[in-house]
Design a protein around this motif. Structure first.
Motif, PDB file in Angstrom:
ATOM      1  N   HIS A  47     -29.993 -18.913  -7.738  1.00  0.00           N
ATOM      2  CA  HIS A  47     -30.416 -18.843  -6.341  1.00  0.00           C
ATOM      3  C   HIS A  47     -31.884 -19.233  -6.268  1.00  0.00           C
ATOM      4  CE1 HIS A  47     -26.625 -16.876  -5.490  1.00  0.00           C
ATOM      5  NE2 HIS A  47     -26.888 -15.999  -6.447  1.00  0.00           N
ATOM      6  N   LEU A 129     -28.253  -8.134  -2.599  1.00  0.00           N
ATOM      7  CA  LEU A 129     -28.302  -7.922  -4.046  1.00  0.00           C
ATOM      8  C   LEU A 129     -26.932  -8.112  -4.699  1.00  0.00           C
ATOM      9  CD1 LEU A 129     -30.707  -4.863  -4.440  1.00  0.00           C
ATOM     10  CD2 LEU A 129     -31.087  -7.188  -5.224  1.00  0.00           C
ATOM     11  N   GLU A 130     -25.921  -7.410  -4.183  1.00  0.00           N
ATOM     12  CA  GLU A 130     -24.581  -7.513  -4.765  1.00  0.00           C
ATOM     13  C   GLU A 130     -24.036  -8.932  -4.615  1.00  0.00           C
ATOM     14  OE1 GLU A 130     -20.119  -5.498  -4.345  1.00  0.00           O
ATOM     15  OE2 GLU A 130     -21.619  -5.231  -2.772  1.00  0.00           O
ATOM     16  N   MET A 132     -25.656 -11.792  -4.478  1.00  0.00           N
ATOM     17  CA  MET A 132     -26.312 -12.760  -5.342  1.00  0.00           C
ATOM     18  C   MET A 132     -25.976 -12.556  -6.808  1.00  0.00           C
ATOM     19  SD  MET A 132     -30.004 -12.804  -3.425  1.00  0.00           S
ATOM     20  CE  MET A 132     -30.786 -13.896  -4.600  1.00  0.00           C
ATOM     21  N   GLN A 133     -25.829 -11.320  -7.234  1.00  0.00           N
ATOM     22  CA  GLN A 133     -25.612 -11.064  -8.652  1.00  0.00           C
ATOM     23  C   GLN A 133     -24.142 -11.143  -9.040  1.00  0.00           C
ATOM     24  OE1 GLN A 133     -27.728 -10.919 -11.018  1.00  0.00           O
ATOM     25  NE2 GLN A 133     -26.259 -10.458 -12.638  1.00  0.00           N
ATOM     26  N   GLU A 134     -23.251 -10.636  -8.172  1.00  0.00           N
ATOM     27  CA  GLU A 134     -21.855 -10.500  -8.563  1.00  0.00           C
ATOM     28  C   GLU A 134     -20.919 -11.399  -7.756  1.00  0.00           C
ATOM     29  OE1 GLU A 134     -20.700  -6.342  -8.842  1.00  0.00           O
ATOM     30  OE2 GLU A 134     -22.797  -5.779  -9.061  1.00  0.00           O
ATOM     31  N   GLN A 171     -34.794  -7.472  -6.051  1.00  0.00           N
ATOM     32  CA  GLN A 171     -34.349  -8.619  -5.254  1.00  0.00           C
ATOM     33  C   GLN A 171     -34.937  -9.912  -5.814  1.00  0.00           C
ATOM     34  OE1 GLN A 171     -32.547  -8.347  -2.181  1.00  0.00           O
ATOM     35  NE2 GLN A 171     -32.445 -10.541  -1.901  1.00  0.00           N
ATOM     36  N   ASP A 173     -35.782 -10.519  -8.785  1.00  0.00           N
ATOM     37  CA  ASP A 173     -35.190 -10.805 -10.092  1.00  0.00           C
ATOM     38  C   ASP A 173     -33.844 -11.515  -9.958  1.00  0.00           C
ATOM     39  OD1 ASP A 173     -35.636 -10.607 -12.887  1.00  0.00           O
ATOM     40  OD2 ASP A 173     -34.086  -9.063 -13.017  1.00  0.00           O
ATOM     41  N   ARG A 174     -33.213 -11.421  -8.786  1.00  0.00           N
ATOM     42  CA  ARG A 174     -31.933 -12.103  -8.570  1.00  0.00           C
ATOM     43  C   ARG A 174     -32.116 -13.592  -8.307  1.00  0.00           C
ATOM     44  NH1 ARG A 174     -31.071  -6.691  -9.419  1.00  0.00           N
ATOM     45  NH2 ARG A 174     -28.863  -6.182  -9.341  1.00  0.00           N
ATOM     46  N   ARG A 254     -32.498 -10.548 -17.915  1.00  0.00           N
ATOM     47  CA  ARG A 254     -31.873 -11.501 -16.993  1.00  0.00           C
ATOM     48  C   ARG A 254     -32.707 -12.762 -16.871  1.00  0.00           C
ATOM     49  NH1 ARG A 254     -31.693  -8.622 -12.537  1.00  0.00           N
ATOM     50  NH2 ARG A 254     -29.548  -7.879 -12.727  1.00  0.00           N
ATOM     51  N   GLN A 258     -31.393 -16.607 -17.399  1.00  0.00           N
ATOM     52  CA  GLN A 258     -31.493 -17.614 -16.347  1.00  0.00           C
ATOM     53  C   GLN A 258     -32.404 -18.770 -16.748  1.00  0.00           C
ATOM     54  OE1 GLN A 258     -32.204 -15.877 -12.482  1.00  0.00           O
ATOM     55  NE2 GLN A 258     -30.155 -15.025 -12.452  1.00  0.00           N
ATOM     56  N   ARG A 291     -41.017 -12.869 -11.138  1.00  0.00           N
ATOM     57  CA  ARG A 291     -40.453 -11.609 -11.603  1.00  0.00           C
ATOM     58  C   ARG A 291     -41.521 -10.659 -12.151  1.00  0.00           C
ATOM     59  NH1 ARG A 291     -34.945 -13.228 -12.747  1.00  0.00           N
ATOM     60  NH2 ARG A 291     -34.806 -15.489 -12.691  1.00  0.00           N
TER      61      ARG A 291
END
Length: 332
Positions: A47, A129-130, A132-134, A171, A173-174, A254, A258, A291
């Motif tokens: 992202h 959050l959910e 973007m990550q999952e 956020q 970090d995503r 993470r 990435q 980050r």
């Protein structure tokens, strides 16, 4: 171990990304490296966070990326009164059927443009959050998968500007990468005036690919070879950020994952089936800097986290990599 991409697969990836770059650069003039890294984030299934002052083309770049892909696009204008359900959707009770019907929000799209994300409250920001990550959203206890590929391109104004809320560390970090758009050169700005004197170049931009093909190219990029020494180099960079006296919060695991994925995507765009330290170095600042949290001394001295990452890259030994036989054979 997965097979390396074939020369035909790499040629196809290069052809598609070259087409996408040409289309986006016809809209966002004078910023080829910005477009290149943005497409690397797309191929790495990450992202993108675009940060700069108003009016420099953040939203234009986000729209150009979205329009380059023939796929559903969700647009969210973040405001202080925006609610989490405005992003993810709501369940509505239907009296006729006596059942709840789920109405998906704008996050249920392949490309989601989040404009001025730091204008919304932290509660609403965290609703992403959910997602973007999952790649899923939970509404009223039910979990709904999001389409693949799923790319969030968010824009934000500098935190010092009035009416903004800083993104929480979790956020930020995503986001795989944060890019600063910056002001164009004089020549690029003149070209932009010529382009937009009579029409909006976004209206002329046509899709260069579709979501299904992007999904295939993501799988191709992930199969690139990364030597053990290169993986150690990525870990050394991340570990150095955790020990740097100019930082009070270093990069997360993470971030290492990435950074490697983005480096693979960048190498694939160059037509290579293996990653070089140059790919990692080019992406270190956009992938790591947002980050990190600077120490009090760094803030007082005006030393930005981008400067700290650049120093870490400069002093971290670069490994000498020798491509194994299977990589040399694939290269012909």
């Amino acid at each position: 171990m997965q097979a390396l991409p074939s020369p035909d697969e790499l040629d196809g990836l290069v052809a598609v990304t070259s087409r996408l770059r040409a289309g986006i650069e016809s809209v966002v003039t004078g910023r080829p490296e910005l477009v290149r890294v943005s497409l690397a984030v797309l191929l790495a299934e990450g992202h993108l966070l675009l940060e700069d002052v108003p009016g420099v083309g953040k939203t234009t770049l986000a729209k150009a990326i979205a329009r380059s892909i023939d796929a559903p696009v969700g647009r969210i204008q973040f405001t202080p009164d925006l609610l989490p359900s405005d992003l993810t959707g709501v369940s509505i009770f239907r009296a006729q059927t006596h059942e709840f019907e789920f109405r998906p929000g704008p996050v249920f799209a392949h490309v989601v443009i989040g404009d001025e994300i730091n204008r919304a409250s932290p509660k609403t920001q965290s609703a992403l959050l959910e997602c973007m990550q999952e790649a899923q959203a939970t509404v009223d206890g039910r979990t709904y998968p999001l389409p693949r590929p799923f790319l969030v391109v968010a824009t934000q104004n500098p935190v010092e500007m009035e009416g903004t809320y800083p993104l929480p560390e979790a956020q930020r970090d995503r986001f795989m990468a944060r890019l600063t758009v910056g002001y164009p050169s004089v020549d690029a700005e003149i070209a932009m005036l010529d382009q937009q004197e009579t029409a909006d170049p976004l209206e002329r931009l046509r899709p260069g690919t579709d979501a299904a093909e992007v999904g295939r190219l993501i799988d191709v990029a992930r199969r690139l070879y990364a030597a053990p020494g290169l993986k150690r180099y990525v870990v050394d960079l991340v570990a150095a950020s955790r020990q740097d006296p100019g930082l009070r919060l270093g990069a997360s695991p993470r971030a290492a994952i990435q950074l490697l994925r983005a480096a693979k995507a960048l190498a694939a765009m160059g037509g290579r089936n293996h990653v070089l330290p140059d790919d990692v170095q080019e992406l270190a600042v956009p992938v790591l800097a947002h980050r990190l949290l600077p120490s009090t001394e760094s803030r007082l001295s005006g030393r930005a986290t981008q400067d700290v990452v650049s120093d870490i890259v400069a002093r971290t030994p670069v490994p000498s990599l020798d491509a194994p036989a299977r990589v040399r054979r694939a290269l012909g």
